[in-house]
Design an enzyme around this catalytic site. Structure first.
Site, PDB file in Angstrom:
ATOM      1  N   LYS A  15       0.800  -1.176   0.133  1.00  0.00           N
ATOM      2  CA  LYS A  15       0.624  -0.103   0.119  1.00  0.00           C
ATOM      3  C   LYS A  15       1.192   1.709   0.351  1.00  0.00           C
ATOM      4  CE  LYS A  15      -3.844  -2.416   0.519  1.00  0.00           C
ATOM      5  NZ  LYS A  15      -4.039  -3.376   0.990  1.00  0.00           N
TER       6      LYS A  15
HETATM    7  C1  LIG Z   1      -4.376  -4.716   0.343  1.00  0.00           C
HETATM    8  C2  LIG Z   1      -3.301  -6.665   0.826  1.00  0.00           C
HETATM    9  C3  LIG Z   1      -3.369  -7.095  -0.823  1.00  0.00           C
HETATM   10  C4  LIG Z   1      -4.705  -7.041  -1.264  1.00  0.00           C
HETATM   11  O1  LIG Z   1      -4.670  -6.513  -2.612  1.00  0.00           O
HETATM   12  P1  LIG Z   1      -5.737  -5.843  -3.421  1.00  0.00           P
HETATM   13  O2  LIG Z   1      -5.261  -4.128  -4.273  1.00  0.00           O
HETATM   14  O3  LIG Z   1      -7.738  -5.537  -2.615  1.00  0.00           O
HETATM   15  O4  LIG Z   1      -6.562  -6.779  -4.278  1.00  0.00           O
HETATM   16  C5  LIG Z   1      -3.228  -8.026  -0.156  1.00  0.00           C
HETATM   17  N1  LIG Z   1      -1.642  -7.942   0.293  1.00  0.00           N
HETATM   18  C6  LIG Z   1      -1.657  -7.528   1.313  1.00  0.00           C
HETATM   19  C7  LIG Z   1      -0.700  -7.739   2.189  1.00  0.00           C
HETATM   20  C8  LIG Z   1      -2.328  -5.864   1.319  1.00  0.00           C
HETATM   21  O5  LIG Z   1      -2.688  -5.330   2.869  1.00  0.00           O
END
Ligand SMILES: *Cc1c(COP(=O)(O)O)cnc(C)c1O
Length: 469
Positions: free
Chosen positions: A120
């Site tokens: 993120k």
């Molecule tokens: C948010 C997240 C995901 C999923 O990502 P999306 O874009 O919502 O599909 C997978 N792994 C981790 C560690 C995350 O924080």
């Protein structure tokens, strides 16, 4: 990139109701006015250099080029370059998102070297800077409200703390985020950050945010928006690492993406649409498998979310699925609007056979059980000495099932194992080593306001914050 594209990048809604917002408006609005999701009206051309594996190009340079392609003239060029450089510099690895080989033709793309150790950060570090730049133009002050199951909130608080023109409120379900995730949010000492620990679950938090985003009393005070994964700015920030990986592996790779809201995976779809060598795209999900059922059985249906070790993927209605439906239908806004209206009303929508076939040409999806996730964490540790997080393990497990067609298989490693020490220990028998940045959080004071899971409770503390700013 031609000048034509720099000038004309406009955003339309997947439901057809919004005509031509600029990149800055798409960024500040999040959701389009008709409840649809923004997509570019036309796909920009990337500079050929960007895909040329002979030439060395830094992550920051790639990211800056992507931003220019998608922002056009909506933000000043120096703001885009500056955002790309600062965001890359917030990562602790010189390559920003390095590749690591863990098997024959099998690679991890490590997206967790940012300040809060989940992917993120890649987009959120850009978003904070771009949003400030967009607000400088409009002179407004923005109130961001977001719900989190852990990683989004941590990345958002880190990126937006101290930002000009912006206040940010993050709602997390009390006692249901990992202690590391909680501390990453609550130990940040900034006037413009408000953490709400909600006595409820993640669904409560999401419902509250949905209501707050359209709350008349808040909107009378401030422009209100969110930073969740439907924001086009976040998608733009997730494209560069697909390019980085393809360039490093000779131009083409098959990607497996641990998936919750389908934002990261959809960024891979966009990369391929722009001409990047994405040879295959597979969404790997845990037992919350709405996406697999949609693609395989032709029914998109919401079930109750199940708690798993890969908590950030415990999503039942992946929000970015709407963009995929829009594209696979041949950009038919009517079809998309009807489909998601049905789904919103009944929690279920039938996918017509031709649309289902079209969707399956774009991506595949596979589900992984909790046992398989744990076994994969143990296997990777045994074979390579590496600890991987449960989300990454879901991806690796799926990657091993793919037929070997010669293309390197790349699994997006979405978080650092040390963010989920309990799940890793349960699978591997040992706790992953704790990085200094995580250990340092333990002695810091935490700041969060505990509230009941009601819109009134949230509004009242948010109004106090708005009055102070
Ligand atoms: C948010 C997240 C995901 C999923 O990502 P999306 O874009 O919502 O599909 C997978 N792994 C981790 C560690 C995350 O924080």
């Amino acid at each position: 990139m031609s000048d034509r594209n720099r000038v004309t990048t406009r955003y339309i809604s997947t439901r057809g109701g919004d005509a031509g917002a600029g990149f800055d408006q798409a960024l500040l609005n999040g959701l389009a006015g008709d409840g649809g999701l923004y997509v570019p009206e036309t796909w920009p051309d990337l500079p050929e250099d960007l895909l040329n594996t002979e030439r060395t190009t830094s992550y920051a340079e790639i990211s800056g080029q992507i931003l220019k392609a998608f922002a056009g003239d909506a933000l000043p060029e120096h703001a885009l370059t500056n955002a790309a450089e600062k965001a890359a510099a917030s990562f602790s690895h010189p390559a920003v998102t390095p590749l690591k080989q863990i098997g024959d033709g099998l690679w991890l793309l490590e997206l967790f070297h940012g300040p809060t150790m989940a992917f993120k950060d890649c987009a959120m570090q850009l978003m904070a800077r771009l949003t400030q730049s967009a607000l400088e133009r409009s002179g407004e002050r923005l109130l961001l409200i977001t719900a989190t199951s852990g990683d989004t909130g941590a990345a958002a608080v880190n990126a937006f703390a101290g930002a000009d023109h912006i206040d940010i409120v993050v709602l997390h379900p009390k006692g249901r985020v990992s202690p590391v995730q909680r501390r990453q949010m609550t130990t940040v000492d900034a006037q413009n950050v408000l953490n709400l620990a909600v006595r409820g679950d993640f669904d409560d938090c999401q419902l509250m945010v949905k209501a707050l985003l359209s709350d008349d009393r808040l909107r009378a005070q401030r422009r209100v928006s969110s930073v969740n994964s439907i924001n086009w700015g976040r998608l733009a920030g997730q494209i560069p690492y697909y390019i980085v990986a393809c360039r490093a592996l000779g131009g083409r790779a098959r990607f497996v993406v641990p998936t919750g809201n389908f934002g990261d995976a959809f960024a891979g779809w966009v990369a391929r649409r722009l001409g990047v060598g994405v040879a295959g795209l597979t969404a790997a999900v845990n037992t919350n498998d709405a996406l697999v059922r949609a693609l395989d059985e032709g029914v998109y249906a919401r079930e109750k979310a199940v708690a798993t070790a890969s908590v950030s993927m415990d999503v039942q209605a992946p929000s970015n699925f709407e963009r995929l439906v829009f594209e696979a239908s041949g950009r038919k806004a009517d079809t998309t609007a009807h489909f998601f209206a049905d789904f919103a009303a009944t929690g279920r929508a039938e996918i017509a056979p031709d649309l289902q076939a079209a969707l399956r040409r774009e991506v595949t999806a596979q589900a992984v059980t909790e046992d398989e996730t744990a076994l994969e964490m143990a296997r990777v540790r045994l074979e390579t000495g590496e600890y991987i997080c449960p989300h990454t393990a879901v991806g690796v497990s799926v990657a091993r099932r793919l037929p070997d067609d010669g293309a390197p298989r790349v699994v997006l490693a979405t978080a650092h194992a040390a963010k989920f020490p309990d799940a890793v220990e349960a699978a591997v028998g040992r706790r992953p080593p704790r990085p200094k940045a995580i250990a340092a959080l333990e002695d810091k004071p935490e700041r969060a306001i505990e509230i009941d899971p009601t819109v009134n409770a949230a509004r009242s503390v948010i109004m106090d914050m708005v009055a102070l700013a």
